[in-house]
Design a protein around this motif. Structure first.
Motif, PDB file in Angstrom:
ATOM      1  N   ASN A  28       1.221   3.558  -2.072  1.00  0.00           N
ATOM      2  CA  ASN A  28       0.564   4.750  -2.604  1.00  0.00           C
ATOM      3  C   ASN A  28      -0.468   5.342  -1.649  1.00  0.00           C
ATOM      4  O   ASN A  28      -0.933   6.471  -1.863  1.00  0.00           O
ATOM      5  CB  ASN A  28      -0.121   4.433  -3.939  1.00  0.00           C
ATOM      6  CG  ASN A  28       0.867   4.107  -5.037  1.00  0.00           C
ATOM      7  OD1 ASN A  28       1.965   4.656  -5.078  1.00  0.00           O
ATOM      8  ND2 ASN A  28       0.498   3.188  -5.922  1.00  0.00           N
ATOM      9  N   ASN A  29      -0.839   4.591  -0.616  1.00  0.00           N
ATOM     10  CA  ASN A  29      -1.922   5.024   0.270  1.00  0.00           C
ATOM     11  C   ASN A  29      -1.523   5.197   1.731  1.00  0.00           C
ATOM     12  O   ASN A  29      -2.229   5.879   2.472  1.00  0.00           O
ATOM     13  CB  ASN A  29      -3.074   4.005   0.212  1.00  0.00           C
ATOM     14  CG  ASN A  29      -3.677   3.885  -1.169  1.00  0.00           C
ATOM     15  OD1 ASN A  29      -3.935   4.880  -1.830  1.00  0.00           O
ATOM     16  ND2 ASN A  29      -3.918   2.652  -1.614  1.00  0.00           N
ATOM     17  N   GLU A  50       0.826  -1.213   0.000  1.00  0.00           N
ATOM     18  CA  GLU A  50       0.000   0.000   0.000  1.00  0.00           C
ATOM     19  C   GLU A  50       0.859   1.262   0.000  1.00  0.00           C
ATOM     20  O   GLU A  50       0.516   2.265   0.628  1.00  0.00           O
ATOM     21  CB  GLU A  50      -0.936  -0.003   1.219  1.00  0.00           C
ATOM     22  CG  GLU A  50      -1.996  -1.086   1.203  1.00  0.00           C
ATOM     23  CD  GLU A  50      -3.089  -0.859   0.168  1.00  0.00           C
ATOM     24  OE1 GLU A  50      -3.089   0.213  -0.469  1.00  0.00           O
ATOM     25  OE2 GLU A  50      -3.940  -1.748   0.001  1.00  0.00           O
ATOM     26  N   GLU A 101      -6.470  -0.064  -9.087  1.00  0.00           N
ATOM     27  CA  GLU A 101      -5.984   0.793  -8.013  1.00  0.00           C
ATOM     28  C   GLU A 101      -5.500  -0.006  -6.809  1.00  0.00           C
ATOM     29  O   GLU A 101      -5.041   0.581  -5.823  1.00  0.00           O
ATOM     30  CB  GLU A 101      -7.093   1.756  -7.573  1.00  0.00           C
ATOM     31  CG  GLU A 101      -7.458   2.772  -8.636  1.00  0.00           C
ATOM     32  CD  GLU A 101      -8.716   3.551  -8.280  1.00  0.00           C
ATOM     33  OE1 GLU A 101      -8.703   4.782  -8.483  1.00  0.00           O
ATOM     34  OE2 GLU A 101      -9.695   2.940  -7.808  1.00  0.00           O
ATOM     35  N   THR A 161       6.362  -0.445   0.938  1.00  0.00           N
ATOM     36  CA  THR A 161       5.549  -0.134   2.123  1.00  0.00           C
ATOM     37  C   THR A 161       6.326  -0.397   3.409  1.00  0.00           C
ATOM     38  O   THR A 161       6.293   0.413   4.349  1.00  0.00           O
ATOM     39  CB  THR A 161       4.247  -0.957   2.124  1.00  0.00           C
ATOM     40  OG1 THR A 161       3.506  -0.679   0.934  1.00  0.00           O
ATOM     41  CG2 THR A 161       3.390  -0.619   3.334  1.00  0.00           C
ATOM     42  N   ASP A 206       6.577  -3.624  -2.178  1.00  0.00           N
ATOM     43  CA  ASP A 206       6.526  -2.432  -3.034  1.00  0.00           C
ATOM     44  C   ASP A 206       7.106  -1.186  -2.370  1.00  0.00           C
ATOM     45  O   ASP A 206       6.950  -0.083  -2.879  1.00  0.00           O
ATOM     46  CB  ASP A 206       5.078  -2.152  -3.444  1.00  0.00           C
ATOM     47  CG  ASP A 206       4.211  -1.693  -2.265  1.00  0.00           C
ATOM     48  OD1 ASP A 206       4.596  -1.951  -1.105  1.00  0.00           O
ATOM     49  OD2 ASP A 206       3.157  -1.081  -2.520  1.00  0.00           O
TER      50      ASP A 206
END
Length: 227
Positions: free
Chosen positions: A14-15, A12, A204, A43, A41
């Motif tokens: 990107n969030n 996550e 997404e 995170t 990724d």
């Protein structure tokens, strides 16, 4: 009362910053327990920067085990009076926390679910997910004498000691049907309150699939039979 926010996280990057900013902005006393479930990724590396913040615990699974396993790990580390499950994406609105925890603070409930369907203006994701969720909810109501509108919701809120007392076995997305079944089998009618919902697409990062819906049905049937 101290609210334990239990956040299972997997890929996550990107969030995660925006989510933690939104959770921290909620005007309640809280601890945030993030379990990174073997992310690949970036995170994990990003979460390292949060380890110095006093009200945040970051725990790492060395390998991906699944959402249920991450929640079980978070439960082992929580110290609060109330617990809420928060996905690491941005589909749910942390500003809903105060309303969701209030019935537990008042001693009226041990369990509260946030329902996406009690707020008519909410959009919903793929039609197949919508139908799958409705089937799982209907089956839950039939098997466990509930009156739910949204069993698969992320926002499940518990009196913390009550949640600790539930012997969970889940590893993946079957956390939802397992915990619901085990709460219901203790004679509790689960209360729902409306929440906001901002669905994301598979592109997404949405991770659940129709196979998880089949598994949810199997889990509900299993725990209807198993004592």
């Amino acid at each position: 009362m101290l609210l334990s926010v239990l956040i299972p996280a997997y890929n996550e990057i990107n969030n995660i910053d925006t989510l933690l900013e939104k959770v921290q902005a909620v005007p309640v006393t809280k601890e945030i327990i993030i379990v990174d479930d073997g992310s690949t990724d970036g995170t994990r590396e990003r979460l390292n920067s949060y380890r110095s913040i006093p009200n945040i615990q970051v725990i790492f699974h060395e390998q991906n085990q699944g959402k249920g396993a991450a929640i079980r790990t978070a439960i082992q580390h929580m110290t609060g009076d109330i617990a809420i499950v928060q996905d690491a994406d941005l589909e749910y609105e942390p500003q809903d926390y105060p309303a969701l925890i209030q019935p537990i603070i008042e001693g009226k409930e041990k369990v509260v679910y946030g329902s996406r369907f009690l707020k008519p203006e909410n959009r919903h994701s793929y039609y197949s997910f919508y139908i799958g969720g409705q089937v799982v909810t209907l089956l839950t109501n039939i098997l466990f004498n509930q009156r739910l509108t949204d069993e698969p919701t992320c926002y499940k809120v518990f009196e913390a000691n009550f949640l600790r007392s539930i012997p969970l076995e889940c590893t993946r997305f079957e956390f939802c049907p397992e915990v619901t079944a085990k709460v219901a089998k203790r004679g509790i009618r689960i209360r729902e309150l409306p929440i906001s919902y901002y669905p994301r697409s598979i592109a997404e990062g949405k991770k659940i699939s129709w196979l998880d819906g089949i598994e949810a049905i199997w889990v509900l049937l299993k725990y209807r039979i198993v004592k």
